[in-house]
Design a protein around this motif. Structure first.
Motif, PDB file in Angstrom:
ATOM      1  N   VAL A   1       0.849  -1.193   0.000  1.00 49.60           N
ATOM      2  CA  VAL A   1       0.000   0.000   0.000  1.00 49.60           C
ATOM      3  C   VAL A   1       0.884   1.241   0.000  1.00 49.60           C
ATOM      4  O   VAL A   1       1.779   1.359   0.845  1.00 49.60           O
ATOM      5  CB  VAL A   1      -0.921   0.003   1.246  1.00 49.60           C
ATOM      6  CG1 VAL A   1      -1.666   1.318   1.372  1.00 49.60           C
ATOM      7  CG2 VAL A   1      -1.889  -1.156   1.195  1.00 49.60           C
TER       8      VAL A   1
ATOM      9  N   ILE B   1      -1.989   5.684   0.614  1.00 48.10           N
ATOM     10  CA  ILE B   1      -3.445   5.548   0.543  1.00 48.10           C
ATOM     11  C   ILE B   1      -4.113   6.564   1.476  1.00 48.10           C
ATOM     12  O   ILE B   1      -3.802   6.643   2.662  1.00 48.10           O
ATOM     13  CB  ILE B   1      -3.883   4.122   0.942  1.00 48.10           C
ATOM     14  CG1 ILE B   1      -3.484   3.132  -0.138  1.00 48.10           C
ATOM     15  CG2 ILE B   1      -5.397   4.048   1.172  1.00 48.10           C
ATOM     16  CD1 ILE B   1      -4.210   3.314  -1.455  1.00 48.10           C
TER      17      ILE B   1
ATOM     18  N   ILE C   1      -2.499   0.518  -4.667  1.00 43.68           N
ATOM     19  CA  ILE C   1      -2.420  -0.776  -3.983  1.00 43.68           C
ATOM     20  C   ILE C   1      -1.877  -1.805  -4.968  1.00 43.68           C
ATOM     21  O   ILE C   1      -2.356  -1.896  -6.097  1.00 43.68           O
ATOM     22  CB  ILE C   1      -3.801  -1.248  -3.485  1.00 43.68           C
ATOM     23  CG1 ILE C   1      -4.419  -0.225  -2.538  1.00 43.68           C
ATOM     24  CG2 ILE C   1      -3.674  -2.590  -2.767  1.00 43.68           C
ATOM     25  CD1 ILE C   1      -5.799  -0.597  -2.054  1.00 43.68           C
TER      26      ILE C   1
END
Length: 426
Positions: free
Chosen positions: A18, A21, A73
């Motif tokens: 990730v 985010i 992602i």
């Protein structure tokens, strides 16, 4: 619909990566702020943090169930189809009326083209599905629905399992079964992420803890590092909680209303921690009683975190309602603490804590709160004060009505007087 900033490749080490985010609601409410994480294969991660910190939002984004605002992602799955590679148990359960468990089972078997009946048999045993198959979903308890949702999330053998609700209400025998199952599951290279699980799963299943605070990663430690630095996970959560509060106190001062409440809850937390310390020195500990007391400790700690968060934020009816619900949940946890010999010496302590929660704390947050400019000026209004206030309002209204009538009569008298004067001049 799959997010365009999602990449699916195969990687032996990390199952999810990730980068930056963020999630923003209503253009100004930050749920997540630039989260960066690498989630490895064979990990069981527990997300900790108070309500509203962003844990469920992060889980939903990882599950490709919620669109992120910014960031990317990267999923490193063996299977290219994300839906088959991710199992997601949602906290909210909504099923059509009239359907039985076996009806939904068959539907899921057809959707995922299930052929491995041995796998289904294992899942049914672990999550107690056989005993509820002929029951209607609408008749199941919250705990049974919770376990059933995990069963459904696992039907297609996902590489990444995301569980939003694994509470302390699960029966002890199922806790043991589920814990053993999850350990075997991650040993085969799969990954599990849990949202604030019960203390049993924290102690027995978790391999890594990620603490989320105000939409950010506040701390990220392997379970071995936690146990190396702290004696128990309870000690760790207590320490990290204090660090979190120190950080928050630098941003805003606490409301005066909450000082006494926080002081009392800190005292309760300290007392229960002392009992946990005593029990840890036993040569033959009672696992069930230890688990029950640890759950009560975790419940009070979570309650205090939520009350503390409310005390340094905008206080409104929604926030008060959340605390009221959390108090009721904590009381239920203490109701389950039943101590037999040789632990009866602690019984009075737990009943006194339960009495405080029930008689004082619950009543405080159930009464009307006086809110001015986002802060609380007065904590509660007693019944006698309410009656007195009602009488004062009634008296005030009557006085206002008298004043209005006098003004109307005065205006009417002036009109008559003016009319009479005009006629006299004519």
């Amino acid at each position: 619909m799959q997010d365009r900033d999602i990449k699916v490749i195969f990687d032996k080490k990390n199952i999810v990566e990730v980068e930056n985010i963020s999630k923003v609601y209503d253009k100004h409410t930050w749920a997540l702020k630039k989260i960066n994480l690498k989630i490895g294969r064979g990990e069981c991660i527990s997300l900790l943090g108070s309500n509203g910190s962003g844990k469920t939002t992060l889980l939903r984004i990882l599950a490709n169930n919620l669109e992120k605002t910014t960031g990317t992602i990267k999923y490193n799955f063996k299977e290219e189809n994300i839906l088959k590679s991710i199992g997601f148990q949602k906290r909210e359960q909504a099923w059509p009326v009239g359907f039985k468990v076996k009806d939904i089972n068959q539907l899921w078997y057809n959707i995922y083209q299930v052929e491995d009946l041995e796998w289904i048999s294992i899942l049914k045993d672990v999550f107690g599905i056989t005993e509820i198959e002929n029951k209607q979903l609408s008749k199941l308890s919250i705990i049974k629905l919770q376990m059933y949702a995990i069963f459904l999330a696992l039907i297609n053998k996902p590489e990444l399992l995301l569980i939003d609700d694994l509470s302390s209400g699960i029966d002890f025998k199922y806790e043991e079964k589920i814990s053993r199952f999850l350990k075997d599951y991650i040993s085969n290279g799969n990954t599990v992420v849990l949202n604030y699980p019960s203390n049993y799963f924290l102690e027995n299943t978790t391999t890594r803890i990620i603490y989320i605070n105000d939409g950010e990663v506040f701390d990220d430690k392997s379970i071995s590092d936690v146990r190396g630095e702290f004696r128990t996970i309870s000690d760790y959560t207590k320490s990290i909680f204090r660090e979190e509060i120190i950080k928050e106190n630098r941003i805003k001062n606490k409301s005066k209303l909450f000082i006494n409440i926080n002081s009392k809850l800190e005292e309760i937390i300290s007392v229960i921690q002392g009992i946990i310390d005593d029990l840890s020195r036993e040569e033959h500990p009672n696992a069930k009683i230890n688990n029950t007391i640890n759950n009560s400790y975790a419940a009070v700690l979570d309650l205090k975190t939520n009350i503390d968060n409310l005390s340094i934020s905008y206080i409104d009816s929604a926030g008060i309602k959340i605390i009221s619900t959390k108090i009721k949940t904590t009381i239920k946890t203490f109701n389950k603490v039943y101590l037999v010999s040789p632990y009866q010496k602690y019984e009075k302590t737990f009943r006194n804590i339960e009495k405080y929660l029930q008689k004082e704390l619950k009543r405080t947050f159930n009464n009307e709160m006086v809110i001015v400019k986002g802060d609380t000026l007065s904590s509660t209004i007693s019944e006698s004060e309410k009656k007195q206030l009602a009488k004062l309002k009634e008296k005030y209204i009557k006085e206002e009505q008298k004043t209005i009538r006098k003004k109307i009569l005065k205006q009417q008298f002036k009109k008559i007087e003016s009319s009479t004067f005009k006629k006299g001049n004519e």
